[in-house]
Design a protein around this motif. Structure first.
Motif, mmCIF file in Angstrom:
data_model
loop_
_atom_site.group_PDB
_atom_site.id
_atom_site.type_symbol
_atom_site.label_atom_id
_atom_site.label_comp_id
_atom_site.label_asym_id
_atom_site.label_seq_id
_atom_site.Cartn_x
_atom_site.Cartn_y
_atom_site.Cartn_z
ATOM 1 N N GLN A 294 33.882 29.857 41.217
ATOM 2 C CA GLN A 294 33.659 30.028 42.646
ATOM 3 C C GLN A 294 34.690 29.269 43.473
ATOM 4 O O GLN A 294 35.198 29.774 44.479
ATOM 5 C CB GLN A 294 32.237 29.565 43.014
ATOM 6 C CG GLN A 294 31.120 30.451 42.486
ATOM 7 C CD GLN A 294 30.922 30.343 40.970
ATOM 8 O OE1 GLN A 294 31.228 29.291 40.364
ATOM 9 N NE2 GLN A 294 30.437 31.413 40.348
ATOM 10 N N ALA A 295 35.009 28.067 43.031
ATOM 11 C CA ALA A 295 36.006 27.274 43.768
ATOM 12 C C ALA A 295 37.377 27.935 43.684
ATOM 13 O O ALA A 295 38.124 27.970 44.672
ATOM 14 C CB ALA A 295 36.056 25.855 43.205
ATOM 15 N N VAL A 296 37.729 28.464 42.518
ATOM 16 C CA VAL A 296 39.019 29.125 42.352
ATOM 17 C C VAL A 296 39.079 30.395 43.200
ATOM 18 O O VAL A 296 40.047 30.627 43.939
ATOM 19 C CB VAL A 296 39.284 29.450 40.869
ATOM 20 C CG1 VAL A 296 40.556 30.275 40.714
ATOM 21 C CG2 VAL A 296 39.386 28.167 40.062
ATOM 22 N N LEU A 297 38.046 31.223 43.101
ATOM 23 C CA LEU A 297 38.025 32.461 43.886
ATOM 24 C C LEU A 297 38.046 32.171 45.377
ATOM 25 O O LEU A 297 38.668 32.910 46.150
ATOM 26 C CB LEU A 297 36.785 33.282 43.527
ATOM 27 C CG LEU A 297 36.871 34.110 42.246
ATOM 28 C CD1 LEU A 297 35.514 34.711 41.908
ATOM 29 C CD2 LEU A 297 37.922 35.211 42.391
ATOM 30 N N GLY A 298 37.388 31.099 45.789
ATOM 31 C CA GLY A 298 37.405 30.744 47.207
ATOM 32 C C GLY A 298 38.815 30.494 47.707
ATOM 33 O O GLY A 298 39.186 30.942 48.803
ATOM 34 N N LEU A 299 39.620 29.800 46.902
ATOM 35 C CA LEU A 299 41.001 29.530 47.303
ATOM 36 C C LEU A 299 41.847 30.798 47.263
ATOM 37 O O LEU A 299 42.625 31.073 48.183
ATOM 38 C CB LEU A 299 41.611 28.460 46.397
ATOM 39 C CG LEU A 299 43.085 28.119 46.665
ATOM 40 C CD1 LEU A 299 43.279 27.586 48.079
ATOM 41 C CD2 LEU A 299 43.595 27.106 45.638
ATOM 42 N N LEU A 300 41.702 31.587 46.193
ATOM 43 C CA LEU A 300 42.507 32.803 46.072
ATOM 44 C C LEU A 300 42.185 33.776 47.209
ATOM 45 O O LEU A 300 43.094 34.403 47.771
ATOM 46 C CB LEU A 300 42.273 33.458 44.712
ATOM 47 C CG LEU A 300 42.718 32.651 43.490
ATOM 48 C CD1 LEU A 300 42.360 33.384 42.198
ATOM 49 C CD2 LEU A 300 44.212 32.353 43.528
ATOM 50 N N GLU A 301 40.913 33.904 47.557
ATOM 51 C CA GLU A 301 40.546 34.786 48.662
ATOM 52 C C GLU A 301 41.069 34.251 49.993
ATOM 53 O O GLU A 301 41.400 35.033 50.886
ATOM 54 C CB GLU A 301 39.027 34.936 48.730
ATOM 55 C CG GLU A 301 38.450 35.821 47.640
ATOM 56 C CD GLU A 301 36.971 36.084 47.835
ATOM 57 O OE1 GLU A 301 36.612 37.208 48.215
ATOM 58 O OE2 GLU A 301 36.180 35.140 47.616
ATOM 59 N N THR A 550 49.155 35.910 43.489
ATOM 60 C CA THR A 550 47.697 35.883 43.536
ATOM 61 C C THR A 550 47.091 37.002 42.701
ATOM 62 O O THR A 550 46.038 36.822 42.068
ATOM 63 C CB THR A 550 47.208 35.960 44.992
ATOM 64 O OG1 THR A 550 47.907 34.999 45.792
ATOM 65 C CG2 THR A 550 45.721 35.660 45.083
ATOM 66 N N ALA A 551 47.733 38.170 42.662
ATOM 67 C CA ALA A 551 47.253 39.257 41.812
ATOM 68 C C ALA A 551 47.225 38.820 40.354
ATOM 69 O O ALA A 551 46.264 39.100 39.615
ATOM 70 C CB ALA A 551 48.137 40.491 41.990
ATOM 71 N N SER A 552 48.263 38.130 39.903
ATOM 72 C CA SER A 552 48.297 37.643 38.520
ATOM 73 C C SER A 552 47.173 36.643 38.271
ATOM 74 O O SER A 552 46.531 36.656 37.213
ATOM 75 C CB SER A 552 49.655 37.000 38.222
ATOM 76 O OG SER A 552 50.705 37.934 38.347
ATOM 77 N N ALA A 553 46.935 35.760 39.239
ATOM 78 C CA ALA A 553 45.873 34.765 39.084
ATOM 79 C C ALA A 553 44.496 35.416 39.062
ATOM 80 O O ALA A 553 43.608 35.003 38.300
ATOM 81 C CB ALA A 553 45.958 33.746 40.218
ATOM 82 N N LEU A 554 44.301 36.427 39.881
ATOM 83 C CA LEU A 554 43.013 37.123 39.914
ATOM 84 C C LEU A 554 42.744 37.879 38.617
ATOM 85 O O LEU A 554 41.622 37.863 38.097
ATOM 86 C CB LEU A 554 42.975 38.082 41.104
ATOM 87 C CG LEU A 554 42.856 37.423 42.484
ATOM 88 C CD1 LEU A 554 43.169 38.432 43.587
ATOM 89 C CD2 LEU A 554 41.459 36.830 42.678
ATOM 90 N N VAL A 555 43.763 38.555 38.088
ATOM 91 C CA VAL A 555 43.587 39.268 36.821
ATOM 92 C C VAL A 555 43.324 38.287 35.688
ATOM 93 O O VAL A 555 42.469 38.532 34.815
ATOM 94 C CB VAL A 555 44.817 40.154 36.528
ATOM 95 C CG1 VAL A 555 44.768 40.704 35.108
ATOM 96 C CG2 VAL A 555 44.887 41.305 37.526
ATOM 97 N N ASP A 556 44.040 37.176 35.672
ATOM 98 C CA ASP A 556 43.802 36.136 34.667
ATOM 99 C C ASP A 556 42.348 35.681 34.710
ATOM 100 O O ASP A 556 41.654 35.652 33.683
ATOM 101 C CB ASP A 556 44.747 34.964 34.945
ATOM 102 C CG ASP A 556 44.318 33.668 34.288
ATOM 103 O OD1 ASP A 556 43.807 33.706 33.150
ATOM 104 O OD2 ASP A 556 44.487 32.599 34.922
#
Length: 679
Positions: A294-301, A550-556
């Motif tokens: 959740q913390a990671v997705l919060g930053l990526l979003e 960010t796309a690479s981080a989200l897919v990872d």
């Protein structure tokens, strides 16, 4: 014949005899080193004396010295100067080395001693660093499966062995795909649009491969293929090069990584289940600053949506450049960099071909050394008499302000067919006061070599990479801890990029550019007008670049959040990007089938987000210098060195940042730096 790896290493500063090494030396040397380490482990675990910090924790930290130095050397050569014989040795040794690690960290007698000390750590009278070492060591055992039931421990060791073998196969496939590819440019029409510096690099790449005079070659080295995609007027050749670049590992030949990716994801999901986690991402993030998906997705979003909006604005400029050029074809991924360069040139009157002659590699190396000298009082003494593992390697003694030895720095800057892609730092020896060890730190880059008799010219992005890796290097060189396990860059993964990304800020400092960015032919400094254009254009294209990262981080994260591996990793990747609405012309920094951060090891698995997480830290950290009114403010630099660079992993990273900054980090400086801060 004697094995030089099994003799004392008597080279300068304890370096091995590089010129005498053969691939066949490694297997017997590892066999001896593994046996020696196991004997040391048994001696620690079976001693009659009750456990103490010194006889267990410090002894464990000091054990396996022969194995550690051998591993550092072996993995350095495997990444930077490999050969078929060395690759065969790497495949042969991957399983035994993983099995050995499991044997050490699942050793029940040893773990009982460490666990006993851990449970009573508050009453042992330990220093803060000793407590940190004990806690980290205890966690190492836990995360390696020491607390699992016997049957689960056995299966866990099998999983780790299988993963090590697959990681090795994945990395070797990527290297083969990259080193085998050549886009040959054989006449003037093939070279249309390419400025002199790209032609020179492509010609040198052809010479390095023994090709006939007049032939130019585009390889998949980032420092060559990105300029080609940026400047080549041949759309058909751009498409060929782009498809080869993004298609690495996604094929039906010998370098196909699709099944390997799936198998690695499946084994990591099982690894997580053995630890009681629902997915690998939960297991991996447990030992990070972020702590949760959740913390990671919060930053990526937080950056995704502003980046989408910024890229949409950039697309208008790119399509305007296409219209001005009379191009009536659809905008494709292999068109973006070409027309974005046209748009940048029109909007800012800035031509990269005009800029690049001011960024000769040797001058930029001098600039990065000078910044370290001004910030931390370091001196760098070239030692051409100290040979490395390849003629490209340059060696420097690093001295403190008082002239005493700080360590050794080695730099390997050029792309080669025998070297993996990317850029990285690794130690050949970590610092440790308890062991009396000064650090030996290596930086690897993959710059396209300039023509014979001419300097290697870097792009602004190349200079950033140079400084970035040296930031890691400084983290290793300035380490000042008692225990090797806590030294240098052995910190939490989303903290390790702070020193490297922070150091990038100095490469763009006007005073640094005015001193070191000088035309390689005329020695004229970078003109004020050109510097102003560079600064004005700095944020142009950040929407595109932010989306790619960010796309690479989200897919990872999505791949490692699955409870089971996807049946088809390519389809999974495509569907994930569609869910997030990534524009087709943007693409990813790394597709899964060649994503070495994720699949050559577990280092960045479920963790590619860390560059953005650390960027929040680095932008906020550099603001401390901005607030002081001087990018080289001595008080701020001393605080940075003491709290972060010298501390290694001897203190919790959030605490280390607060000690430097006086508060927790805030995200706004990062958004502002990328041009993504919405008003």
């Amino acid at each position: 014949m004697s094995n030089p790896l099994m003799q004392p290493w008597t080279g300068a500063h304890g370096l091995p005899p590089f010129d005498a090494l053969q691939a066949e030396h490694f297997a017997p040397a590892f066999q001896a080193a593994l046996a020696q380490h196991l004997a040391e482990i048994e001696a620690i675990a079976s001693q009659a004396e009750p456990p103490s910090f010194d006889n267990t924790v410090a002894a464990l930290d000091a054990s396996g010295r022969a194995l550690t130095q051998l591993e550092h050397l072996f993995y350095t050569l495997a990444a930077s100067a490999t050969s078929p014989a060395l690759q065969a040795a790497q495949r042969e040794l991957a399983g035994p080395l993983a099995a050995h690690s499991s044997a050490v960290f699942m050793h029940q007698g040893l773990f009982r001693r460490v666990d006993s000390l851990y449970q009573q750590r508050a009453g042992l009278g330990l220093t803060a660093e000793q407590v940190r070492l004990l806690e980290r060591m205890h966690l190492d055992f836990q995360r390696a499966g020491a607390q699992l039931a016997p049957q689960a421990r056995a299966r866990y060791a099998e999983v780790m062995t299988q993963l090590a073998k697959l990681n090795t196969r994945f990395a070797q496939n990527v290297l083969a795909a990259e080193s085998d590819y050549q886009l040959r440019l054989t006449d003037e029409a093939d070279l249309a649009g390419l400025p002199d510096f790209v032609r020179a690099a492509a010609r040198q790449a052809a010479l390095d491969r023994g090709l006939d005079a007049g032939v130019h070659v585009i390889t998949l080295s980032r420092s060559l293929i990105v300029p080609f995609l940026t400047f080549s007027a041949r759309r058909d050749l751009r498409e060929q090069a782009w498809r080869a670049w993004v298609g690495r590992g996604d094929d039906t030949g010998a370098t196909d990584n699709r099944d390997i990716c799936r198998d690695i994801l499946a084994l990591r999901a099982e690894q997580a289940r053995l630890h009681g986690h629902a997915c690998y991402a939960d297991y991996a993030l447990e030992d990070t600053m972020a702590r949760s998906q959740q913390a990671v997705l919060g930053l990526l979003e937080r950056v995704w949506h502003p980046a989408l909006a910024a890229q949409a604005r950039e697309r208008e400029a790119v399509q305007g450049a296409m219209a001005a050029a009379g191009a009536n074809h659809p905008l494709e991924a292999w068109d973006w960099r070409y027309y974005a360069e046209q748009a940048r040139r029109a909007r800012f009157d800035l031509d990269e071909a005009e800029v690049k002659p001011y960024f000769a590699l040797e001058r930029m190396v001098a600039a990065m050394f000078d910044c370290a000298s001004r910030l931390f009082g370091l001196q760098f003494k070239a030692r051409p008499d100290i040979a490395g593992y390849h003629p490209d390697v340059r060696t420097y003694e690093v001295l403190n302000a008082d002239g005493s030895l700080r360590g050794l720095f080695m730099q390997d800057n050029f792309a080669r067919p025998t070297k993996r892609s990317g850029a990285w730092m690794n130690p050949l020896r970590n610092q440790s006061r308890a062991l009396g060890a000064t650090p030996i730190i290596l930086n690897n880059n993959n710059f396209a070599r300039g023509a014979a008799g001419e300097p290697t010219l870097l792009s602004f992005d190349d200079v950033r990479t140079l400084f970035h890796e040296f930031g890691h290097g400084l983290h290793g060189l300035l380490s000042d801890v008692a225990y090797e396990r806590l030294a240098g860059t052995q910190v939490l993964r989303d903290f390790v990029e702070l020193p490297s990304q922070l150091y990038e800020h100095w490469m763009a400092e006007p005073s640094v550019l005015k001193q070191f960015a000088r035309h390689w032919q005329t020695d004229e400094p970078l003109p004020d007008a050109l510097l102003a254009k560079l600064q004005a254009a700095r944020q142009f294209g950040q929407g595109y670049e932010t989306l790619r990262y960010t796309a690479s981080a989200l897919v990872d994260l999505a791949a490692h959040a699955l409870p089971e591996a996807p049946a088809d990793v390519v389809a999974f990747e495509r569907d994930t990007l569609a869910t997030w609405g990534l524009p087709a012309e943007v693409g990813m920094n790394h597709r899964l089938t060649h994503f070495q951060h994720l699949f050559s090891s577990a280092g960045y698995a479920a963790g590619y987000y860390v560059y953005l997480w650390a960027e929040v830290l680095d932008c906020d950290a550099f603001d401390a210098f901005v607030e002081a009114g001087d990018a080289f403010d001595p008080e701020v630099a001393a605080r940075l060195r003491a709290c972060i660079l010298s501390a290694g992993n001897s203190r919790e990273p959030g605490e280390a940042f607060r000690a430097f900054r006086g508060r927790d980090p805030v995200v706004e400086p990062m958004l502002k730096d990328r041009g993504l801060l919405l008003n």
